[in-house]
Design an enzyme around this catalytic site. Sequence first.
Site, short mmCIF file in Angstrom:
data_model
loop_
_atom_site.label_atom_id
_atom_site.label_comp_id
_atom_site.label_asym_id
_atom_site.label_seq_id
_atom_site.Cartn_x
_atom_site.Cartn_y
_atom_site.Cartn_z
N LEU A 110 0.83 -1.20 0.00
CA LEU A 110 0.00 0.00 0.00
C LEU A 110 0.87 1.25 0.00
O LEU A 110 1.93 1.28 0.64
CB LEU A 110 -0.92 0.01 1.22
CG LEU A 110 -1.83 -1.21 1.40
CD1 LEU A 110 -2.88 -0.92 2.47
CD2 LEU A 110 -2.49 -1.64 0.10
N GLY A 155 1.18 -5.30 1.23
CA GLY A 155 0.13 -5.37 0.21
C GLY A 155 0.61 -6.01 -1.09
O GLY A 155 -0.20 -6.58 -1.84
N ASN A 179 4.73 -7.86 6.40
CA ASN A 179 5.61 -7.29 7.43
C ASN A 179 4.95 -6.17 8.23
O ASN A 179 5.62 -5.38 8.89
CB ASN A 179 6.89 -6.75 6.76
CG ASN A 179 6.57 -5.67 5.74
OD1 ASN A 179 5.58 -5.76 5.03
ND2 ASN A 179 7.41 -4.65 5.65
N GLU A 180 3.61 -6.08 8.18
CA GLU A 180 2.91 -4.96 8.82
C GLU A 180 3.31 -4.77 10.28
O GLU A 180 3.47 -3.63 10.74
CB GLU A 180 1.38 -5.16 8.73
CG GLU A 180 0.78 -4.84 7.38
CD GLU A 180 0.90 -5.97 6.38
OE1 GLU A 180 1.60 -6.96 6.66
OE2 GLU A 180 0.30 -5.87 5.29
C1 LIG Z 1 -6.15 5.15 4.38
C2 LIG Z 1 -7.02 4.39 5.23
C3 LIG Z 1 -6.59 3.01 5.39
C4 LIG Z 1 -6.01 2.83 6.73
C5 LIG Z 1 -5.77 1.41 6.96
C6 LIG Z 1 -4.50 1.23 7.65
C7 LIG Z 1 -4.38 -0.14 8.12
C8 LIG Z 1 -3.69 -0.98 7.09
C9 LIG Z 1 -3.08 -2.03 7.77
C10 LIG Z 1 -2.31 -2.90 7.16
C11 LIG Z 1 -2.15 -3.05 5.72
C12 LIG Z 1 -0.92 -2.44 5.22
C13 LIG Z 1 -0.42 -2.88 4.10
C14 LIG Z 1 0.75 -2.27 3.44
O1 LIG Z 1 1.07 -2.63 2.35
S1 LIG Z 1 1.63 -1.02 4.22
C15 LIG Z 1 3.05 -0.72 3.17
C16 LIG Z 1 4.16 -1.63 3.55
N1 LIG Z 1 5.25 -1.52 2.63
C17 LIG Z 1 6.51 -1.63 3.02
O2 LIG Z 1 6.82 -1.84 4.15
C18 LIG Z 1 7.52 -1.50 1.93
C19 LIG Z 1 8.47 -0.40 2.21
N2 LIG Z 1 9.42 -0.30 1.11
C20 LIG Z 1 10.52 -1.11 0.98
O3 LIG Z 1 10.75 -2.02 1.72
C21 LIG Z 1 11.43 -0.79 -0.15
O4 LIG Z 1 11.14 0.49 -0.63
C22 LIG Z 1 11.38 -1.78 -1.32
C23 LIG Z 1 11.96 -3.13 -0.91
C24 LIG Z 1 9.95 -1.99 -1.84
C25 LIG Z 1 12.23 -1.24 -2.50
O5 LIG Z 1 13.51 -0.95 -2.03
P1 LIG Z 1 14.49 -0.05 -2.92
O6 LIG Z 1 14.52 -0.56 -4.30
O7 LIG Z 1 15.77 0.04 -2.17
O8 LIG Z 1 13.77 1.36 -3.00
P2 LIG Z 1 13.67 2.50 -1.87
O9 LIG Z 1 13.46 1.91 -0.52
O10 LIG Z 1 14.82 3.42 -2.03
O11 LIG Z 1 12.32 3.22 -2.28
C26 LIG Z 1 12.25 4.00 -3.47
C27 LIG Z 1 11.20 5.08 -3.26
O12 LIG Z 1 9.93 4.45 -3.07
C28 LIG Z 1 9.32 4.93 -1.88
N3 LIG Z 1 8.47 3.86 -1.30
C29 LIG Z 1 8.84 2.65 -0.95
N4 LIG Z 1 7.82 1.93 -0.46
C30 LIG Z 1 6.75 2.75 -0.50
C31 LIG Z 1 5.38 2.59 -0.12
N5 LIG Z 1 4.88 1.45 0.37
N6 LIG Z 1 4.57 3.64 -0.30
C32 LIG Z 1 5.02 4.80 -0.80
N7 LIG Z 1 6.33 5.01 -1.18
C33 LIG Z 1 7.16 3.99 -1.03
C34 LIG Z 1 10.49 5.26 -1.01
O13 LIG Z 1 10.12 6.13 0.01
C35 LIG Z 1 11.43 5.89 -1.99
O14 LIG Z 1 10.98 7.20 -2.26
P3 LIG Z 1 12.01 8.39 -2.46
O15 LIG Z 1 12.80 8.48 -1.20
O16 LIG Z 1 11.15 9.57 -2.70
O17 LIG Z 1 12.84 8.00 -3.64
#
Ligand SMILES: CCCCCCCC/C=C\C/C=C/C(=O)SCCNC(=O)CCNC(=O)[C@H](O)C(C)(C)COP(=O)(O)OP(=O)(O)OC[C@H]1O[C@@H](n2cnc3c(N)ncnc32)[C@H](O)[C@@H]1OP(=O)(O)O
Length: 291
Positions: A110, A155, A179-180
């Site tokens: 997400l 997600g 990994n939430e």
């Molecule tokens: C709105 C109402 C709803 C509320 C409900 C809340 C409850 C929900 C409960 C649980 C469900 C949640 C589900 C989810 O999916 S939460 C998201 C979890 N995601 C992560 O933990 C992933 C985090 N990211 C990573 O681990 C890494 O980025 C990677 C392995 C995917 C890629 O690594 P790498 O190639 O080294 O890239 P970077 O880390 O440098 O990232 C590049 C760039 O992308 C941005 N970014 C990464 N992940 C996200 C993301 N999930 N959302 C938005 N942006 C993301 C990162 O910040 C970098 O940006 P930049 O600094 O501007 O370049």
Amino acid sequence: MKMALRACLRTKPGLTALLSQLSCSGHAAARRAPALVAQRSSSSTSQKIKVDFDQSSGVAVMHMQSPPVNSLSLEFLTDVCIALEKLEMDKSCRGLVVTSSQPKVFSAGLDILDMYGKSPEHCAEFWKAVQEMWLKFYGSNMITIAAVNGSSPAGGCLLSMTCDYRIMADNPRYSIGLNETKLGIVAPFWFKDTMVNTVGHRATEMALQLGLLYSPAEALKIGLVDQLVHEDQVLTTATETMTKWLAIPGILNISYTCHFFHLWCCNLVCTICSCVCQVIAAKKIHLSQDF
Ligand SMILES: CCCCCCCC/C=C\C/C=C/C(=O)SCCNC(=O)CCNC(=O)[C@H](O)C(C)(C)COP(=O)(O)OP(=O)(O)OC[C@H]1O[C@@H](n2cnc3c(N)ncnc32)[C@H](O)[C@@H]1OP(=O)(O)O
């Protein structure tokens, strides 16, 4: 579970209505009308999704191309749902491979930026779109294969688990899992149920409580992915695998569906009971604090 949803979508009008309410289905369609694919081979593209459809094999490949990491924003989720709706309506499309055009990442899950500091209306729409994606993939009439060619946390892992089969790039730098917990949030029960259906109860307990991200080899070991191949071979293996799945007569698919549907109903009833218990317990706590 996916097959179960397929069955109920086909056979249980009441449940279809229930699910469509849950998923607010149609919200995507309302924005852009789906178009049927007429050519033998065709390619349709939104900004964030590219779909290549080979009509001779009946297989479409959906490329997620939302830089940098295919994070699931409202806009992206909507595009995914629209693309799926279009394919679903084209009865000649029997199989769908989902993959990423971004290097090293299948989907980062997400979009955290789309969940933070937004209006309640935006949050509601966003959350419905997440559910809609889940339901559309799980309930799809197509055979779906995730070609996981990079990391796939949270997600992103959910998305891959809604597919019938997962092939992952054998690169130890990549990881996959829910990994939430490590982010300080609780994965919703339907994330949990999807994982239980994929890897079983105990493995899910461990995975969720510790917020584990698995290497491809570990993911294969617990059954989170079905096959590992060299990075360059993920997509070709997925299309080859699809041929095998499409060789199975659809009627068998439907029979299995009934078995899984039964399990899914039992799960749903348990979840509803547990929600009711939680509400009662919360009320009791509230009352005991009042007096
Ligand atoms: C709105 C109402 C709803 C509320 C409900 C809340 C409850 C929900 C409960 C649980 C469900 C949640 C589900 C989810 O999916 S939460 C998201 C979890 N995601 C992560 O933990 C992933 C985090 N990211 C990573 O681990 C890494 O980025 C990677 C392995 C995917 C890629 O690594 P790498 O190639 O080294 O890239 P970077 O880390 O440098 O990232 C590049 C760039 O992308 C941005 N970014 C990464 N992940 C996200 C993301 N999930 N959302 C938005 N942006 C993301 C990162 O910040 C970098 O940006 P930049 O600094 O501007 O370049």
